[in-house]
Motif scaffolding. Structure first.
Motif, PDB file in Angstrom:
ATOM      1  N   PRO A 292       0.810  -1.222   0.000  1.00 57.04           N
ATOM      2  CA  PRO A 292       0.000   0.000   0.000  1.00 57.04           C
ATOM      3  C   PRO A 292       0.843   1.271   0.000  1.00 57.04           C
ATOM      4  CG  PRO A 292      -0.822  -1.545   1.636  1.00 57.04           C
ATOM      5  CD  PRO A 292       0.470  -2.110   1.138  1.00 57.04           C
ATOM      6  N   ALA A 293       1.864   1.333   0.878  1.00 56.23           N
ATOM      7  CA  ALA A 293       2.666   2.550   0.960  1.00 56.23           C
ATOM      8  C   ALA A 293       3.360   2.833  -0.370  1.00 56.23           C
ATOM      9  CB  ALA A 293       3.690   2.423   2.091  1.00 56.23           C
ATOM     10  N   ALA A 294       3.962   1.797  -0.969  1.00 54.94           N
ATOM     11  CA  ALA A 294       4.719   2.012  -2.205  1.00 54.94           C
ATOM     12  C   ALA A 294       3.798   2.381  -3.364  1.00 54.94           C
ATOM     13  CB  ALA A 294       5.509   0.751  -2.546  1.00 54.94           C
ATOM     14  N   ALA A 295       2.691   1.658  -3.521  1.00 53.84           N
ATOM     15  CA  ALA A 295       1.807   1.911  -4.653  1.00 53.84           C
ATOM     16  C   ALA A 295       1.150   3.285  -4.539  1.00 53.84           C
ATOM     17  CB  ALA A 295       0.739   0.825  -4.742  1.00 53.84           C
ATOM     18  N   LEU A 296       0.694   3.637  -3.341  1.00 58.51           N
ATOM     19  CA  LEU A 296      -0.012   4.905  -3.176  1.00 58.51           C
ATOM     20  C   LEU A 296       0.931   6.095  -3.324  1.00 58.51           C
ATOM     21  CD1 LEU A 296      -2.314   3.758  -0.258  1.00 58.51           C
ATOM     22  CD2 LEU A 296      -3.042   4.338  -2.577  1.00 58.51           C
ATOM     23  N   ALA A 297       2.181   5.943  -2.871  1.00 56.61           N
ATOM     24  CA  ALA A 297       3.152   7.030  -3.042  1.00 56.61           C
ATOM     25  C   ALA A 297       3.461   7.235  -4.521  1.00 56.61           C
ATOM     26  CB  ALA A 297       4.427   6.723  -2.267  1.00 56.61           C
ATOM     27  N   ALA A 298       3.610   6.130  -5.260  1.00 50.03           N
ATOM     28  CA  ALA A 298       3.906   6.237  -6.691  1.00 50.03           C
ATOM     29  C   ALA A 298       2.762   6.932  -7.426  1.00 50.03           C
ATOM     30  CB  ALA A 298       4.140   4.853  -7.280  1.00 50.03           C
ATOM     31  N   LEU A 299       1.534   6.781  -6.928  1.00 43.29           N
ATOM     32  CA  LEU A 299       0.380   7.379  -7.585  1.00 43.29           C
ATOM     33  C   LEU A 299       0.199   8.848  -7.241  1.00 43.29           C
ATOM     34  CD1 LEU A 299      -2.051   4.422  -7.063  1.00 43.29           C
ATOM     35  CD2 LEU A 299      -1.460   5.411  -9.265  1.00 43.29           C
ATOM     36  N   SER A 300       0.525   9.217  -5.996  1.00 46.15           N
ATOM     37  CA  SER A 300       0.174  10.573  -5.569  1.00 46.15           C
ATOM     38  C   SER A 300       1.329  11.556  -5.694  1.00 46.15           C
ATOM     39  CB  SER A 300      -0.336  10.549  -4.125  1.00 46.15           C
ATOM     40  OG  SER A 300       0.627   9.984  -3.263  1.00 46.15           O
ATOM     41  N   VAL A 301       2.550  11.120  -5.389  1.00 51.90           N
ATOM     42  CA  VAL A 301       3.661  12.080  -5.298  1.00 51.90           C
ATOM     43  C   VAL A 301       3.956  12.795  -6.627  1.00 51.90           C
ATOM     44  CG1 VAL A 301       6.110  12.334  -4.747  1.00 51.90           C
ATOM     45  CG2 VAL A 301       4.656  10.953  -3.277  1.00 51.90           C
ATOM     46  N   PRO A 302       4.060  12.088  -7.766  1.00 46.07           N
ATOM     47  CA  PRO A 302       4.362  12.818  -9.014  1.00 46.07           C
ATOM     48  C   PRO A 302       3.295  13.856  -9.365  1.00 46.07           C
ATOM     49  CG  PRO A 302       4.618  10.467  -9.329  1.00 46.07           C
ATOM     50  CD  PRO A 302       3.979  10.644  -7.989  1.00 46.07           C
TER      51      PRO A 302
ATOM     52  N   PRO B 281      -5.135  12.483  -7.306  1.00 45.44           N
ATOM     53  CA  PRO B 281      -3.984  12.348  -6.416  1.00 45.44           C
ATOM     54  C   PRO B 281      -4.328  12.567  -4.945  1.00 45.44           C
ATOM     55  CG  PRO B 281      -3.726  14.232  -7.891  1.00 45.44           C
ATOM     56  CD  PRO B 281      -4.879  13.444  -8.384  1.00 45.44           C
TER      57      PRO B 281
ATOM     58  N   PHE C 240      -5.415   9.341  -3.405  1.00 49.18           N
ATOM     59  CA  PHE C 240      -4.302   8.437  -3.127  1.00 49.18           C
ATOM     60  C   PHE C 240      -3.502   8.926  -1.919  1.00 49.18           C
ATOM     61  CE2 PHE C 240      -4.682   7.686  -7.850  1.00 49.18           C
ATOM     62  CZ  PHE C 240      -5.317   6.465  -7.685  1.00 49.18           C
TER      63      PHE C 240
ATOM     64  N   LEU D 256      -2.613   7.105   1.506  1.00 44.15           N
ATOM     65  CA  LEU D 256      -1.192   6.878   1.768  1.00 44.15           C
ATOM     66  C   LEU D 256      -0.833   7.192   3.217  1.00 44.15           C
ATOM     67  CD1 LEU D 256       1.810   6.475   0.937  1.00 44.15           C
ATOM     68  CD2 LEU D 256       1.829   8.855   0.227  1.00 44.15           C
TER      69      LEU D 256
ATOM     70  N   ALA E  83      -1.259   4.563   5.668  1.00 42.12           N
ATOM     71  CA  ALA E  83      -0.538   3.342   5.289  1.00 42.12           C
ATOM     72  C   ALA E  83       0.928   3.412   5.714  1.00 42.12           C
ATOM     73  CB  ALA E  83      -0.632   3.108   3.782  1.00 42.12           C
TER      74      ALA E  83
ATOM     75  N   ALA F 159       9.564   2.658   1.991  1.00 43.57           N
ATOM     76  CA  ALA F 159       8.862   2.217   0.785  1.00 43.57           C
ATOM     77  C   ALA F 159       8.178   3.395   0.095  1.00 43.57           C
ATOM     78  CB  ALA F 159       7.839   1.143   1.142  1.00 43.57           C
TER      79      ALA F 159
ATOM     80  N   SER G  65       9.513   5.004  -3.470  1.00 38.94           N
ATOM     81  CA  SER G  65       8.575   4.887  -4.571  1.00 38.94           C
ATOM     82  C   SER G  65       8.137   6.260  -5.089  1.00 38.94           C
ATOM     83  CB  SER G  65       7.374   4.070  -4.088  1.00 38.94           C
ATOM     84  OG  SER G  65       6.304   4.226  -4.936  1.00 38.94           O
TER      85      SER G  65
ATOM     86  N   ALA H 156       9.011   7.563  -8.790  1.00 39.83           N
ATOM     87  CA  ALA H 156       7.903   7.876  -9.692  1.00 39.83           C
ATOM     88  C   ALA H 156       8.012   9.299 -10.219  1.00 39.83           C
ATOM     89  CB  ALA H 156       6.572   7.673  -8.969  1.00 39.83           C
ATOM     90  N   THR H 157       8.466  10.229  -9.368  1.00 46.06           N
ATOM     91  CA  THR H 157       8.609  11.621  -9.794  1.00 46.06           C
ATOM     92  C   THR H 157       9.713  11.763 -10.826  1.00 46.06           C
ATOM     93  OG1 THR H 157       7.899  12.279  -7.591  1.00 46.06           O
ATOM     94  CG2 THR H 157       8.909  13.971  -8.958  1.00 46.06           C
TER      95      THR H 157
ATOM     96  N   ALA I 129       6.562   1.523  -7.875  1.00 46.76           N
ATOM     97  CA  ALA I 129       5.909   0.722  -6.836  1.00 46.76           C
ATOM     98  C   ALA I 129       6.758  -0.488  -6.487  1.00 46.76           C
ATOM     99  CB  ALA I 129       4.514   0.303  -7.298  1.00 46.76           C
TER     100      ALA I 129
END
Lengths: 106, 215
Positions: free
Chosen positions: A45-55, B153, B156, B160, B163, B172, B176, B180-181, B196
């Protein structure tokens, strides 16, 4: 075009159900999964959600802008999420903030 | 809980129509996936013409968190017949998990666990479907000034924050998010998918190096 959309819908639904059902269906055999594998699952959850929101917050238009409305609103929303832990409160606070910062800075 | 999902369902419907899809497709997504965050991501990728494999893989990665919930709830439901577990799996959502796990962890065993879980999950289902359709029908009439694009966003981000609980999950998330950025330029969501996996690996490696086991 429509066929592609519905194919995507059906396949996405299928993989989502698979993610939900795996452990339910094999609930009686869960012990076989070692602690290492469980720990990797716990990171999802932490990794997937960060990849989705941070950029989307750091690079709303592709460029890194230090004081974009999105970044400021993201910080405000993260504080709201941390304080109240309510999904809808965070979204509403963030939307109001981004509208406000866009009006101010835009 | 209901007050939370209704506006969110509306947003999903509105975004689908904004992206050029009809109420039928929006409802199809809601029935098939029944998970708002990944529905929004799928709509976004469909509208940008991403390949099918990327769309499906993205939805899968977003919804892998349900595998987590499922693993956490499973011991409490292990003695149920298989068909009940198969049906229950479809109704698993962030909200149903949050409500159920709290009740299941109480010391006194709940007599009707399956009934409780099913009630919690399926009482969300119909309002969710209705909200999506209403959102899709209203879509065109809402003013464009509403920054609904940013709702995705934010959603999410809202998931987050809770989490991230200990050092491995912090690592993590940071790894990530950074990856991603930086990898944002890669086409479609490839950067996000890679990020991810890199984040999962980094968090996992961190927890292995900790002296004590996970909390």
């Amino acid at each position: 075009m429509t066929g592609r959309v519905w194919l995507a819908i059906v396949l996405s639904g299928a993989v989502t159900y698979a993610a939900r059902a795996t452990f339910f269906l094999f609930a009686d055999q869960l012990d076989r999964l070692g602690p290492e594998a469980r720990e990797a699952l716990r990171m999802i959850p932490a990794a997937a959600l960060a990849a989705l929101s941070v950029p989307a917050i750091l690079r709303p238009d592709g460029a890194v802008d230090r004081f974009s409305p999105e970044l400021l609103a993201g910080v405000v929303a993260a504080l709201a999420a941390w304080r109240w832990r309510r999904l809808m409160v965070t979204i509403l606070v963030g939307l109001v903030a981004v509208a406000g910062f866009r009006a101010l800075l835009g | 809980v209901l007050l939370g999902i209704l506006p969110f369902g509306l947003v999903v419907g509105v975004v689908a129509v904004d992206a050029g899809y009809g109420a039928l497709e929006a409802l199809g997504l809601s029935v098939a996936i029944f998970a708002g965050a990944s529905q929004l991501a799928a709509i976004d990728l469909l509208a940008r013409g991403a390949p099918l494999a990327v769309i499906v893989l993205t939805v899968f990665v977003i919804n892998l968190r349900f595998a987590m919930y499922s693993a956490s709830l499973a011991p409490h439901l292990a003695d149920l017949p298989r068909w009940q577990r198969a049906l229950g799996a479809y109704g698993l959502t962030d909200q149903a998990y949050a409500v159920s796990i709290v009740r299941f962890q109480e010391p006194a065993p709940l007599p009707y666990r399956f009934g409780y879980y099913l009630g919690a999950s399926l009482s969300l289902w119909l309002p969710w479907q209705l909200a999506t359709v209403v959102g899709a029908l209203l879509g065109d009439t809402l003013p464009d000034a509403l920054p609904l694009d940013f709702a995705v966003p934010l959603m999410f981000l809202a998931l987050l924050v809770p989490a991230v609980r200990d050092r491995p999950t912090v690592v993590a998330a940071l790894t990530s998010g950074t990856f991603a950025t930086v990898a944002y330029e890669l086409p479609w969501n490839v950067g996000m998918l890679l990020a991810a996996f890199v984040g999962i690996g980094a968090g996992w490696a961190t927890s292995r190096r900790l002296p004590r086991g996970p909390t």
